[in-house]
Write a protein that holds these residues in place. Structure first.
Motif, PDB file in Angstrom:
ATOM      1  N   UNK A   1       0.840  -1.201   0.000  1.00  0.00           N
ATOM      2  CA  UNK A   1       0.000   0.000   0.000  1.00  0.00           C
ATOM      3  C   UNK A   1       0.878   1.256   0.000  1.00  0.00           C
ATOM      4  N   UNK A   2       0.312   2.406  -0.382  1.00  0.00           N
ATOM      5  CA  UNK A   2       1.084   3.657  -0.314  1.00  0.00           C
ATOM      6  C   UNK A   2       1.660   3.869   1.086  1.00  0.00           C
ATOM      7  N   UNK A   3       2.856   4.439   1.141  1.00  0.00           N
ATOM      8  CA  UNK A   3       3.597   4.547   2.409  1.00  0.00           C
ATOM      9  C   UNK A   3       3.045   5.597   3.360  1.00  0.00           C
ATOM     10  N   UNK A   4       2.308   6.574   2.851  1.00  0.00           N
ATOM     11  CA  UNK A   4       1.900   7.721   3.670  1.00  0.00           C
ATOM     12  C   UNK A   4       0.763   7.347   4.632  1.00  0.00           C
ATOM     13  N   UNK A  14      -6.815  -1.263   9.705  1.00  0.00           N
ATOM     14  CA  UNK A  14      -7.254   0.119   9.507  1.00  0.00           C
ATOM     15  C   UNK A  14      -6.007   0.964   9.256  1.00  0.00           C
ATOM     16  N   UNK A  15      -6.076   1.808   8.225  1.00  0.00           N
ATOM     17  CA  UNK A  15      -5.001   2.742   7.892  1.00  0.00           C
ATOM     18  C   UNK A  15      -5.510   4.167   8.108  1.00  0.00           C
ATOM     19  N   UNK A  16      -4.826   4.916   8.945  1.00  0.00           N
ATOM     20  CA  UNK A  16      -5.123   6.331   9.130  1.00  0.00           C
ATOM     21  C   UNK A  16      -4.167   7.130   8.248  1.00  0.00           C
ATOM     22  N   UNK A  17      -4.715   8.020   7.412  1.00  0.00           N
ATOM     23  CA  UNK A  17      -3.884   8.769   6.456  1.00  0.00           C
ATOM     24  C   UNK A  17      -4.170  10.262   6.579  1.00  0.00           C
ATOM     25  N   UNK A  18      -3.131  11.055   6.484  1.00  0.00           N
ATOM     26  CA  UNK A  18      -3.279  12.504   6.643  1.00  0.00           C
ATOM     27  C   UNK A  18      -3.984  13.149   5.453  1.00  0.00           C
ATOM     28  N   UNK A  19      -3.726  12.627   4.239  1.00  0.00           N
ATOM     29  CA  UNK A  19      -4.294  13.194   3.018  1.00  0.00           C
ATOM     30  C   UNK A  19      -4.987  12.077   2.238  1.00  0.00           C
ATOM     31  N   UNK A  20      -6.280  11.823   2.526  1.00  0.00           N
ATOM     32  CA  UNK A  20      -6.973  10.691   1.885  1.00  0.00           C
ATOM     33  C   UNK A  20      -7.027  10.776   0.360  1.00  0.00           C
TER      34      UNK A  20
END
Length: 334
Positions: free
Chosen positions: A17-20, A49-55
């Motif tokens: 998955x994307x690293x961010x 669950x992945x929490x991301x700053x910029x969805x």
């Protein structure tokens, strides 16, 4: 804080998955053993669950890497996907039934801002509720606000459970109340989940719950924690309960205020909480407040899941849930 894990298998899955990602955690019966039908399910699903700053940016990269994970909504692009994620249900976008690294997984994506608000205020108690139970942290960045909110969520869970417990109780009683907070009023407990789900989560994992909550219990001025005996004694005076009510998350306070003081009177929330503290049914009022938060978000999130997963996956996913519930019922009946 939630439990730390050095699980290499989880970290390998994360590389797809994307690293961010500001926080990634795994949860459920595939991470912590549960009693009941879940324990014997064939090809069980691993939940993340992945929490991301910029969805928007994250979904954009994930669509490039994992186009086939998404339902027909992928054709609408990352901005629409993010809008659906943020504005409907509990602020989380799930992709279920994904084969990744030889494992069947489900992953939810939530904005870090939305997660922090839920942890602090219990806006819907959806992901905050997951994080009140033992989870495996796969990665977490140095976001001080997020880490503080994770701790505050655990403290709030203890306070809410205290309000629904008697003067003297066991560790297991406490952990059952905590694990049940986010299932209060959840319609899935009627359709789709084993009725003994909360017991199945807690019974095999007392040590993990203790690791999560031990320091909070030792530091709380309102409870005597006899760790050796696994017993606790609580201040159930109106003054003690008022102090607890005043430290509950904002959304739960507002729901209690609405229940005790229906629209029209417009009394101050503090005044309503003081009245509730003197009520012999204080715990029942708190439970109603929790149900008022959980019920609408559980219904709207499940409805959203039909679109985010797609019809075919939704049918398969629902049938797996019903099969698990049916097995649980049969095991107790025969």
């Amino acid at each position: 804080m939630a439990l730390q894990s050095s699980g290499m298998a989880f970290r390998k899955i994360l590389t797809h998955f994307p690293e961010e990602v500001s926080l990634a955690f795994a949860y459920g019966s595939e991470v912590f053993r549960q009693a009941g039908a879940s324990a014997s399910q064939k090809n069980p699903m691993l939940d993340f669950v992945f929490s991301v700053d910029d969805p928007v940016a994250w979904h954009s990269k994930n669509l490039e890497k994992n186009w086939n994970h998404y339902s027909f909504l992928k054709r609408l692009g990352p901005r629409i996907i993010t809008s659906i994620q943020n504005n409907y249900g509990a602020g989380v976008y799930y992709n279920p039934l994904i084969m990744c690294d030889g494992r069947l997984i489900k992953y939810g994506v939530i904005s870090t801002k939305t997660l922090i608000e839920d942890l602090l205020n219990w806006n819907n108690l959806y992901i905050a509720g997951r994080l009140q139970k033992p989870v495996k942290i796969v990665t977490i960045n140095e976001n001080v606000t997020l880490r503080s909110a994770l701790d505050k969520n655990l403290q709030s869970a203890v306070i809410a459970a205290f309000l629904m417990l008697p003067e003297s109780f066991s560790e297991e009683d406490l952990f059952l109340e905590i694990a049940g907070l986010s299932y209060s009023g959840d319609f899935r407990m009627v359709i789709g989940e084993e009725k003994t789900k909360v017991m199945n989560i807690v019974k095999p994992n007392i040590a993990h719950f203790r690791e999560l909550y031990e320091s909070i219990l030792h530091e709380s001025p309102q409870v005597v924690y006899k760790a050796q005996q696994g017993r606790l004694e609580l201040d159930k005076s109106p003054e003690g309960q008022f102090t607890q009510l005043m430290t509950l998350p904002k959304t739960l306070q507002q729901q209690i205020n609405y229940i005790v003081d229906p629209p029209g009177k417009n009394r101050d929330v503090e005044e309503t909480l003081l009245q509730t503290a003197h009520d012999p049914d204080c715990g029942a009022v708190v439970r109603l407040g929790l149900s008022a938060i959980v019920r609408p978000s559980s219904i709207s999130q499940s409805t959203k899941g039909i679109f985010t997963a797609g019809m075919k996956k939704s049918v398969i996913y629902s049938s797996r849930k019903l099969h698990k519930m049916w097995k649980g019922w049969l095991s107790k009946t025969f």
